[in-house]
Design an enzyme around this catalytic site. Structure first.
Site, PDB file in Angstrom:
ATOM      1  N   HIS A   1     -10.377  -5.103  -2.969  1.00 56.62           N
ATOM      2  CA  HIS A   1      -9.061  -5.407  -2.425  1.00 56.62           C
ATOM      3  C   HIS A   1      -9.189  -5.682  -0.935  1.00 56.62           C
ATOM      4  O   HIS A   1     -10.061  -5.131  -0.259  1.00 56.62           O
ATOM      5  CB  HIS A   1      -8.074  -4.249  -2.650  1.00 56.62           C
ATOM      6  CG  HIS A   1      -8.589  -2.917  -2.203  1.00 56.62           C
ATOM      7  ND1 HIS A   1      -9.492  -2.196  -2.953  1.00 56.62           N
ATOM      8  CD2 HIS A   1      -8.350  -2.182  -1.088  1.00 56.62           C
ATOM      9  CE1 HIS A   1      -9.778  -1.063  -2.318  1.00 56.62           C
ATOM     10  NE2 HIS A   1      -9.111  -1.034  -1.175  1.00 56.62           N
TER      11      HIS A   1
ATOM     12  N   VAL B   1     -10.787   3.219  -3.452  1.00 55.60           N
ATOM     13  CA  VAL B   1     -10.474   2.665  -4.778  1.00 55.60           C
ATOM     14  C   VAL B   1     -11.538   1.625  -5.110  1.00 55.60           C
ATOM     15  O   VAL B   1     -11.723   0.658  -4.367  1.00 55.60           O
ATOM     16  CB  VAL B   1      -9.073   2.023  -4.806  1.00 55.60           C
ATOM     17  CG1 VAL B   1      -8.816   1.354  -6.163  1.00 55.60           C
ATOM     18  CG2 VAL B   1      -7.993   3.066  -4.515  1.00 55.60           C
TER      19      VAL B   1
ATOM     20  N   ASN C   1     -12.928  -2.773   2.704  1.00 55.35           N
ATOM     21  CA  ASN C   1     -13.868  -1.675   2.894  1.00 55.35           C
ATOM     22  C   ASN C   1     -14.848  -1.695   1.728  1.00 55.35           C
ATOM     23  O   ASN C   1     -14.433  -1.702   0.567  1.00 55.35           O
ATOM     24  CB  ASN C   1     -13.112  -0.346   2.941  1.00 55.35           C
ATOM     25  CG  ASN C   1     -12.148  -0.268   4.114  1.00 55.35           C
ATOM     26  OD1 ASN C   1     -12.424  -0.779   5.189  1.00 55.35           O
ATOM     27  ND2 ASN C   1     -10.994   0.355   3.901  1.00 55.35           N
TER      28      ASN C   1
ATOM     29  N   ASP D   1       0.854  -1.190   0.000  1.00 55.23           N
ATOM     30  CA  ASP D   1       0.000   0.000   0.000  1.00 55.23           C
ATOM     31  C   ASP D   1       0.894   1.245   0.000  1.00 55.23           C
ATOM     32  O   ASP D   1       1.889   1.297   0.728  1.00 55.23           O
ATOM     33  CB  ASP D   1      -0.910  -0.015   1.231  1.00 55.23           C
ATOM     34  CG  ASP D   1      -2.035   0.992   1.127  1.00 55.23           C
ATOM     35  OD1 ASP D   1      -3.206   0.565   1.052  1.00 55.23           O
ATOM     36  OD2 ASP D   1      -1.743   2.213   1.127  1.00 55.23           O
TER      37      ASP D   1
HETATM   38  P1  DGP Z   1      -9.469   1.712   0.375  1.00 54.47           P
HETATM   39  O1  DGP Z   1      -9.487   3.067   1.014  1.00 54.47           O
HETATM   40  O2  DGP Z   1      -9.980   0.608   1.283  1.00 54.47           O
HETATM   41  O3  DGP Z   1     -10.171   1.748  -0.959  1.00 54.47           O
HETATM   42  O4  DGP Z   1      -7.962   1.379   0.129  1.00 54.47           O
HETATM   43  C1  DGP Z   1      -7.255   1.836  -0.980  1.00 54.47           C
HETATM   44  C2  DGP Z   1      -5.795   1.783  -0.642  1.00 54.47           C
HETATM   45  O5  DGP Z   1      -5.085   1.783  -1.844  1.00 54.47           O
HETATM   46  C3  DGP Z   1      -5.304   2.960   0.194  1.00 54.47           C
HETATM   47  O6  DGP Z   1      -4.801   2.468   1.445  1.00 54.47           O
HETATM   48  C4  DGP Z   1      -4.181   3.568  -0.632  1.00 54.47           C
HETATM   49  C5  DGP Z   1      -3.891   2.518  -1.668  1.00 54.47           C
HETATM   50  N1  DGP Z   1      -3.556   3.035  -2.980  1.00 54.47           N
HETATM   51  C6  DGP Z   1      -4.303   3.891  -3.726  1.00 54.47           C
HETATM   52  N2  DGP Z   1      -3.703   4.133  -4.894  1.00 54.47           N
HETATM   53  C7  DGP Z   1      -2.555   3.391  -4.898  1.00 54.47           C
HETATM   54  C8  DGP Z   1      -1.503   3.221  -5.853  1.00 54.47           C
HETATM   55  O7  DGP Z   1      -1.485   3.800  -6.936  1.00 54.47           O
HETATM   56  N3  DGP Z   1      -0.477   2.393  -5.484  1.00 54.47           N
HETATM   57  C9  DGP Z   1      -0.471   1.739  -4.278  1.00 54.47           C
HETATM   58  N4  DGP Z   1       0.574   0.937  -4.030  1.00 54.47           N
HETATM   59  N5  DGP Z   1      -1.454   1.879  -3.366  1.00 54.47           N
HETATM   60  C10 DGP Z   1      -2.475   2.704  -3.672  1.00 54.47           C
END
Ligand code: DGP
Length: 112
Positions: free
Chosen positions: A98, A94, A85, A30
């Site tokens: 996930h 997002v 979530n 993340d």
């Molecule tokens: P959620 O809020 O549950 O939808 O989690 C989305 C997560 O994804 C958040 O903790 C940040 C992560 N995230 C968003 N964009 C990117 C990305 O481009 N690369 C990575 N590695 N993580 C990302």
């Protein structure tokens, strides 16, 4: 590039710190870690959220949990939290299903 960042990561169009890959799932770090270990377990198939999965996804959903357990074991992680979530009100930002795999610190219950 597509409209979905996790599809782009899954397809290799966007680079990230990949931890595991197979034909159905990817696991990567993340970018905003909420714990010393914070991995995202992501299906290659674009499912917006768990509530939009269908009966045909049952095997895939099980696979994601098996992958989470296997990656945790490989990384030497015994205690971890696996959480998804579903919807903005639950913290989803997002729109591609996930699971967060969080470890390396004390986890509180109930989560905030
Ligand atoms: P959620 O809020 O549950 O939808 O989690 C989305 C997560 O994804 C958040 O903790 C940040 C992560 N995230 C968003 N964009 C990117 C990305 O481009 N690369 C990575 N590695 N993580 C990302």
């Amino acid at each position: 590039m597509s409209a979905c960042i996790f599809c782009d990561i899954s397809e290799g169009a966007v680079q990230t710190q990949m931890v595991y890959e197979d034909d159905r799932a990817v696991v990567f770090k993340d970018r905003n870690p909420a714990a010393p270990t914070h991995l995202l377990v992501v299906p290659r198939k674009h499912i917006p959220r768990v509530a939009e999965s269908v009966e045909d996804d049952a095997g895939l959903l099980g696979h994601l949990q098996l992958v989470a357990g296997a990656v945790a074991k490989r990384e030497g992680i015994k205690d971890f939290r696996l959480v998804t979530n579903n919807g903005r009100g639950a913290g989803q930002s997002v729109d591609h299903l996930h699971y967060h795999l969080l470890a390396g610190r004390r986890m509180n219950w109930p989560p905030g």
